[in-house]
Design a protein around this motif. Structure first.
Motif, PDB file in Angstrom:
ATOM      1  N   CYS A  13      14.244 -31.736  24.168  1.00 19.44           N
ATOM      2  CA  CYS A  13      15.272 -30.682  24.780  1.00 19.44           C
ATOM      3  C   CYS A  13      15.138 -29.211  24.245  1.00 19.44           C
ATOM      4  N   GLY A  14      14.806 -29.211  22.733  1.00 22.78           N
ATOM      5  CA  GLY A  14      14.574 -27.846  22.355  1.00 22.78           C
ATOM      6  C   GLY A  14      13.402 -27.091  22.917  1.00 22.78           C
ATOM      7  N   PRO A  15      12.301 -27.593  22.880  1.00 22.80           N
ATOM      8  CA  PRO A  15      11.055 -27.099  23.566  1.00 22.80           C
ATOM      9  C   PRO A  15      11.518 -26.482  25.055  1.00 22.80           C
ATOM     10  N   SER A  16      11.920 -27.548  25.813  1.00 25.14           N
ATOM     11  CA  SER A  16      12.093 -27.463  27.142  1.00 25.14           C
ATOM     12  C   SER A  16      13.117 -26.255  27.321  1.00 25.14           C
ATOM     13  N   CYS A  17      14.217 -25.962  26.356  1.00 29.31           N
ATOM     14  CA  CYS A  17      15.148 -24.726  26.466  1.00 29.31           C
ATOM     15  C   CYS A  17      14.247 -23.342  26.253  1.00 29.31           C
ATOM     16  N   VAL A  18      13.493 -23.435  25.252  1.00 29.88           N
ATOM     17  CA  VAL A  18      12.439 -22.212  24.813  1.00 29.88           C
ATOM     18  C   VAL A  18      11.680 -21.968  25.929  1.00 29.88           C
ATOM     19  N   VAL A  19      11.100 -22.945  26.790  1.00 29.28           N
ATOM     20  CA  VAL A  19      10.014 -22.679  27.884  1.00 29.28           C
ATOM     21  C   VAL A  19      10.670 -22.021  28.846  1.00 29.28           C
ATOM     22  N   GLN A  36       3.480 -29.739  30.533  1.00 28.70           N
ATOM     23  CA  GLN A  36       2.140 -29.273  29.347  1.00 28.70           C
ATOM     24  C   GLN A  36       2.523 -28.262  28.479  1.00 28.70           C
ATOM     25  N   GLN A  37       3.640 -27.163  29.102  1.00 29.30           N
ATOM     26  CA  GLN A  37       4.139 -26.137  28.460  1.00 29.30           C
ATOM     27  C   GLN A  37       5.049 -26.641  27.544  1.00 29.30           C
ATOM     28  N   VAL A  38       5.909 -27.455  27.770  1.00 23.29           N
ATOM     29  CA  VAL A  38       6.834 -28.209  26.934  1.00 23.29           C
ATOM     30  C   VAL A  38       6.113 -28.680  25.460  1.00 23.29           C
ATOM     31  N   LEU A  39       5.161 -29.619  25.898  1.00 19.07           N
ATOM     32  CA  LEU A  39       4.487 -30.626  25.112  1.00 19.07           C
ATOM     33  C   LEU A  39       3.725 -29.614  23.975  1.00 19.07           C
ATOM     34  N   ALA A  40       3.060 -28.467  24.507  1.00 20.79           N
ATOM     35  CA  ALA A  40       2.597 -27.377  23.568  1.00 20.79           C
ATOM     36  C   ALA A  40       3.438 -26.661  22.994  1.00 20.79           C
ATOM     37  N   MET A  41       4.747 -26.500  23.232  1.00 19.54           N
ATOM     38  CA  MET A  41       5.559 -25.578  22.520  1.00 19.54           C
ATOM     39  C   MET A  41       6.259 -26.534  21.519  1.00 19.54           C
ATOM     40  N   HIS A  42       6.327 -27.728  21.929  1.00 22.81           N
ATOM     41  CA  HIS A  42       6.755 -28.554  20.857  1.00 22.81           C
ATOM     42  C   HIS A  42       5.883 -28.788  19.516  1.00 22.81           C
ATOM     43  N   ARG A  43       4.772 -28.568  20.107  1.00 18.41           N
ATOM     44  CA  ARG A  43       3.619 -28.844  18.809  1.00 18.41           C
ATOM     45  C   ARG A  43       3.930 -27.412  17.962  1.00 18.41           C
ATOM     46  N   GLU A  63      10.764 -18.610  17.339  1.00 19.28           N
ATOM     47  CA  GLU A  63      10.037 -18.380  18.704  1.00 19.28           C
ATOM     48  C   GLU A  63      11.096 -17.185  19.521  1.00 19.28           C
ATOM     49  N   LEU A  64      12.217 -17.454  19.573  1.00 22.61           N
ATOM     50  CA  LEU A  64      12.861 -16.565  20.560  1.00 22.61           C
ATOM     51  C   LEU A  64      13.522 -15.393  19.729  1.00 22.61           C
ATOM     52  N   GLY A  65      13.509 -15.238  18.430  1.00 27.51           N
ATOM     53  CA  GLY A  65      14.085 -14.297  17.946  1.00 27.51           C
ATOM     54  C   GLY A  65      15.686 -14.346  17.778  1.00 27.51           C
ATOM     55  N   GLY A  66      16.417 -13.573  17.160  1.00 24.93           N
ATOM     56  CA  GLY A  66      17.868 -13.685  16.931  1.00 24.93           C
ATOM     57  C   GLY A  66      18.172 -14.465  15.590  1.00 24.93           C
ATOM     58  N   ARG A  67      19.409 -14.856  15.529  1.00 26.41           N
ATOM     59  CA  ARG A  67      19.980 -15.464  14.273  1.00 26.41           C
ATOM     60  C   ARG A  67      20.515 -17.051  14.768  1.00 26.41           C
ATOM     61  N   VAL A  98      20.913 -27.458  24.674  1.00 29.37           N
ATOM     62  CA  VAL A  98      20.918 -26.783  26.080  1.00 29.37           C
ATOM     63  C   VAL A  98      20.961 -25.602  25.862  1.00 29.37           C
ATOM     64  N   LEU A  99      20.832 -24.934  27.252  1.00 28.51           N
ATOM     65  CA  LEU A  99      20.508 -23.320  27.205  1.00 28.51           C
ATOM     66  C   LEU A  99      21.728 -22.645  27.820  1.00 28.51           C
ATOM     67  N   VAL A 100      22.458 -21.986  27.177  1.00 28.22           N
ATOM     68  CA  VAL A 100      23.579 -21.380  27.979  1.00 28.22           C
ATOM     69  C   VAL A 100      22.970 -20.110  28.777  1.00 28.22           C
ATOM     70  N   LEU A 101      23.285 -20.199  30.186  1.00 31.79           N
ATOM     71  CA  LEU A 101      22.709 -18.819  30.931  1.00 31.79           C
ATOM     72  C   LEU A 101      23.726 -17.914  31.373  1.00 31.79           C
ATOM     73  N   GLU A 102      24.836 -18.479  31.794  1.00 32.58           N
ATOM     74  CA  GLU A 102      25.996 -17.617  32.309  1.00 32.58           C
ATOM     75  C   GLU A 102      27.377 -18.075  32.048  1.00 32.58           C
ATOM     76  N   GLU A 103      28.220 -17.498  32.450  1.00 34.50           N
ATOM     77  CA  GLU A 103      29.670 -17.709  32.210  1.00 34.50           C
ATOM     78  C   GLU A 103      30.405 -17.892  33.741  1.00 34.50           C
TER      79      GLU A 103
END
Length: 136
Positions: A13-19, A36-43, A63-67, A98-103
């Protein structure tokens, strides 16, 4: 309801959200290489932490920056329109990202990689909000 890509297994779930965060605004278009992108990101994210235990918020931040902060809805809403990964779980431990995208009407809406849908954060079966990875 638009279908978004689903995580390839129960630990990504975490790597999927990052991708998804890194490929916005191109999603929710079909992505034949999403798995493939998610599995590579997970590694890439879990070089030390065991992948079987998921992905830490600090790896997502790297990976994404921030805090990494404890979840506060006001901070998450203030960070929008930048995507905000949020760690949800039981009373005892974070278990899902999960990835919050809007309100909408003051309610955070998130991409849930387990279901492949965008839905209100409150609709998640995980009731406890643990962490948010807020943009810098």
């Amino acid at each position: 309801m638009t279908a978004w890509p689903r995580q390839p297994d129960n630990r990504t779930c975490g790597p999927s959200c990052v991708v998804v965060a890194e490929t916005l605004p191109d999603l929710p278009d079909p992505r034949p290489d999403f798995t493939q992108q998610v599995l590579a990101m997970h590694r890439r994210l879990n070089t030390v932490w065991p992948r079987a235990l998921g992905t830490t918020p600090w790896a997502v931040r790297r990976e994404l920056g921030g805090r990494v902060r404890r979840y506060h809805e006001a901070e998450v809403l203030a960070a929008l329109p930048r995507p905000v990964p949020v760690y949800l779980g039981s009373r005892w431990v974070p278990r899902h990202v999960v990835l919050v995208l809007e309100e909408r009407d003051g309610v955070p809406w998130a991409y849930n990689p387990a279901t492949g849908h965008l839905a209100p954060l409150a609709s998640s079966s995980w009731r406890h909000r643990w962490f948010a990875v807020l943009p810098a």
